[in-house]
Scaffold this motif. Structure first.
Motif, short mmCIF file in Angstrom:
data_model
loop_
_atom_site.label_atom_id
_atom_site.label_comp_id
_atom_site.label_asym_id
_atom_site.label_seq_id
_atom_site.Cartn_x
_atom_site.Cartn_y
_atom_site.Cartn_z
N TYR A 194 -43.67 70.35 -47.39
CA TYR A 194 -42.93 71.23 -48.29
C TYR A 194 -42.02 70.43 -49.22
CZ TYR A 194 -39.00 74.28 -49.55
OH TYR A 194 -38.01 74.94 -50.22
N TYR A 195 -42.04 70.75 -50.51
CA TYR A 195 -41.16 70.13 -51.51
C TYR A 195 -40.55 71.22 -52.37
CZ TYR A 195 -39.45 67.45 -55.48
OH TYR A 195 -38.65 66.92 -56.46
N ARG A 196 -39.23 71.13 -52.58
CA ARG A 196 -38.55 72.08 -53.46
C ARG A 196 -37.85 71.32 -54.57
NH1 ARG A 196 -33.19 74.23 -53.63
NH2 ARG A 196 -33.14 76.14 -54.86
N ASP A 197 -38.11 71.72 -55.82
CA ASP A 197 -37.44 71.13 -56.97
C ASP A 197 -35.98 71.58 -56.97
OD1 ASP A 197 -36.44 71.03 -59.84
OD2 ASP A 197 -38.38 70.02 -60.07
N LEU A 198 -35.05 70.63 -57.00
CA LEU A 198 -33.63 70.96 -56.89
C LEU A 198 -33.09 71.63 -58.14
CD1 LEU A 198 -32.23 67.73 -55.17
CD2 LEU A 198 -33.01 69.86 -54.11
N VAL A 199 -33.80 71.52 -59.27
CA VAL A 199 -33.33 72.11 -60.52
C VAL A 199 -33.92 73.49 -60.73
CG1 VAL A 199 -33.22 71.86 -63.02
CG2 VAL A 199 -32.99 69.85 -61.56
N THR A 200 -35.24 73.59 -60.64
CA THR A 200 -35.92 74.86 -60.93
C THR A 200 -36.05 75.77 -59.72
OG1 THR A 200 -38.14 73.99 -60.46
CG2 THR A 200 -37.27 73.64 -62.68
N GLY A 201 -35.94 75.21 -58.51
CA GLY A 201 -36.15 75.99 -57.31
C GLY A 201 -37.60 76.20 -56.95
N GLY A 250 -34.86 53.78 -30.02
CA GLY A 250 -36.14 54.35 -30.42
C GLY A 250 -36.16 55.85 -30.53
N ARG A 251 -35.01 56.52 -30.39
CA ARG A 251 -34.95 57.98 -30.50
C ARG A 251 -34.94 58.40 -31.97
NH1 ARG A 251 -31.21 57.12 -25.97
NH2 ARG A 251 -29.64 56.67 -27.56
N ILE A 252 -35.78 59.35 -32.32
CA ILE A 252 -35.84 59.81 -33.71
C ILE A 252 -34.59 60.64 -34.02
CG2 ILE A 252 -37.06 61.31 -35.34
CD1 ILE A 252 -39.66 60.52 -34.00
N THR A 253 -33.88 60.23 -35.07
CA THR A 253 -32.68 60.94 -35.50
C THR A 253 -32.84 61.56 -36.89
OG1 THR A 253 -31.68 58.99 -36.53
CG2 THR A 253 -31.27 59.33 -34.16
N GLY A 254 -33.87 61.17 -37.59
CA GLY A 254 -34.10 61.67 -38.94
C GLY A 254 -35.44 61.16 -39.43
N LEU A 255 -35.69 61.35 -40.71
CA LEU A 255 -36.91 60.80 -41.29
C LEU A 255 -36.79 60.75 -42.81
CD1 LEU A 255 -38.55 63.47 -42.46
CD2 LEU A 255 -39.30 63.67 -40.11
N GLN A 256 -37.69 60.00 -43.39
CA GLN A 256 -37.80 59.91 -44.84
C GLN A 256 -39.18 60.37 -45.26
OE1 GLN A 256 -38.16 56.05 -47.23
NE2 GLN A 256 -36.03 56.62 -47.66
N ARG A 257 -39.22 61.24 -46.29
CA ARG A 257 -40.49 61.74 -46.80
C ARG A 257 -40.75 61.12 -48.17
NH1 ARG A 257 -37.70 67.31 -46.56
NH2 ARG A 257 -36.06 65.77 -46.90
N THR A 258 -41.94 60.57 -48.37
CA THR A 258 -42.37 60.08 -49.68
C THR A 258 -43.59 60.91 -50.09
OG1 THR A 258 -41.63 57.82 -49.19
CG2 THR A 258 -43.17 58.10 -51.02
N TRP A 259 -43.39 61.81 -51.06
CA TRP A 259 -44.49 62.66 -51.49
C TRP A 259 -45.46 61.87 -52.36
CZ3 TRP A 259 -39.61 64.78 -50.75
CH2 TRP A 259 -39.55 65.87 -49.88
N LEU A 260 -46.75 62.11 -52.14
CA LEU A 260 -47.80 61.33 -52.77
C LEU A 260 -48.64 62.17 -53.73
CD1 LEU A 260 -49.00 59.46 -49.55
CD2 LEU A 260 -47.30 58.69 -51.22
N ALA A 306 -39.39 64.65 -59.77
CA ALA A 306 -38.10 64.08 -60.13
C ALA A 306 -37.54 63.24 -59.00
CB ALA A 306 -37.12 65.20 -60.49
N ALA A 307 -37.77 63.66 -57.76
CA ALA A 307 -37.27 62.92 -56.59
C ALA A 307 -38.38 62.87 -55.55
CB ALA A 307 -36.02 63.58 -56.02
N PRO A 308 -39.33 61.93 -55.68
CA PRO A 308 -40.46 61.89 -54.75
C PRO A 308 -40.13 61.37 -53.37
CG PRO A 308 -40.58 60.05 -56.27
CD PRO A 308 -39.43 60.90 -56.72
N ARG A 309 -38.89 60.95 -53.14
CA ARG A 309 -38.51 60.43 -51.82
C ARG A 309 -37.18 61.05 -51.41
NH1 ARG A 309 -39.23 54.58 -52.03
NH2 ARG A 309 -41.31 55.01 -51.19
#
Length: 347
Positions: A163-170, A187-197, A208-211
């Motif tokens: 899921y990706y939401r544009d922060l300007v247009t919604g 090694g415990r997962i506390t978060g993550l980073q998404r890079t949209w392709l 505008a913000a692919p990561r």
């Protein structure tokens, strides 16, 4: 009330201060703004939320001066609660709008604890929904950047419709994404980073913000090559995932940590037994404060901190344009002699 993003954001903006007290409880009011560290409810002063509409714009809009991120109150709900799907974000917004205005003296500790629990849970949920990168668009994307990692890198996953939401247009859409787990030193997962392709395979998605990152990031990192609980006498750390993955490509036995931002780099937690820390610096010196602060903390902990500098803009530029052999030779001149012999066998 409709369920559209713009309508929900407008309704939240009508009660912006109450929203901030609920979801950004570590901040405070100053004039017509709510001041807080970032959209994930970190203590600080770099993020400003407009509380009442004025000539500069509607209520509820915010900007983080440290990162140049901006958005509306739906983004605040998403990041502070660690939500992923728009349905979850909208449900939480509707729940809030049905409640009376929160009182300023209501305890913020329980709200903060709920948000802290939500972010890692959302990260775990999305990570579990993802798959191995082997044979996927994510693996092809990394290879296109010159990054070749072994299948044992458990931090990396692929999601075919994230899921990706544009922060300007919604506007929202579902796109493939490289998922990188942010973990603590156990090694415990506390978060993550998404890079949209780009679904067609042409690098990152045209966004505008692919990561973007979510979860509890401070002190933690995207770790490559870290074995839980094992001593790490020598390691490298830096801001960007691709920078650190490039170093890992030419030095596959070196544990590396990508902290995702300069502020998070400054607060990185050192693994047990660390004696030497190589800090990856970009050629333009962006994030210098994070590097200097991490070096200072390392020195206070008895760890020798040494800078690694690329020839071009960053180490991924070096890897792609100069090749792994030239990058290895360039690094060999910057490493301690003992480390060069171990980490660069051909040197």
């Amino acid at each position: 009330m409709t369920g559209s993003a713009s309508e929900l954001a407008r309704r939240l903006g009508e009660d912006a201060e109450a929203v901030c007290r609920e979801y950004l409880s570590n901040g405070y009011r100053s004039g017509n703004h709510w001041i807080v560290g970032d959209v994930r409810n970190t203590r600080g002063r770099s993020m400003h939320v407009r509380l009442k509409a004025n000539v500069k714009g509607p209520a509820g809009k915010w900007v983080d001066e440290a990162t140049s991120e901006f958005g509306d109150l739906l983004d605040v709900i998403r990041e502070s609660c660690g939500l992923v799907e728009f349905r979850e974000i909208a449900d939480e917004a509707r729940r809030f709008l049905a409640l009376p205005r929160p009182q300023p003296l209501v305890s913020d500790q329980s709200r903060q604890a709920a948000a802290a629990r939500g972010s890692p849970e959302a990260a775990l949920r999305l990570f579990a929904m993802s798959q191995s990168i082997a044979g996927t668009l994510a693996e092809r994307y990394l290879a296109g950047r010159g990054i070749l990692l072994t299948a044992c890198e458990r931090a990396l996953r692929f999601h075919p419709g994230c899921y990706y939401r544009d922060l300007v247009t919604g506007e929202t859409q579902m796109l493939p994404a490289l998922i990188a787990a942010v973990t603590d030193i156990e090694g415990r997962i506390t978060g993550l980073q998404r890079t949209w392709l780009d679904p067609a395979g042409n690098g990152k998605a045209q966004l505008a913000a692919p990561r973007r990152s979510l979860g509890n990031l401070l002190g933690n990192a995207i770790w490559l090559g870290l074995e839980s609980g094992a001593p790490v006498p020598v390691m490298a750390a830096g801001e960007g995932f691709e920078t650190m993955a490039s170093l890992r490509t030419v030095m596959p036995s070196l544990p590396v940590a990508a902290a995702t931002s300069a502020n998070h780099l400054a607060g990185l937690t050192f693994p047990p037994g660390c004696r030497r820390l190589y800090i990856a610096a970009d050629a333009d010196a962006a994030g210098r404060h994070g590097i200097e602060r991490l070096s200072q903390r390392a020195g206070e902990a008895g760890i020798l901190a040494l800078a690694l500098r690329p020839r071009l803009g960053d180490f991924n530029d070096d890897l792609r344009h100069l090749g792994p052999g030239h990058l290895a030779a360039w690094l060999g001149d910057q490493l301690a002699p003992d480390d060069a012999r171990v980490l660069l066998p051909s040197a």
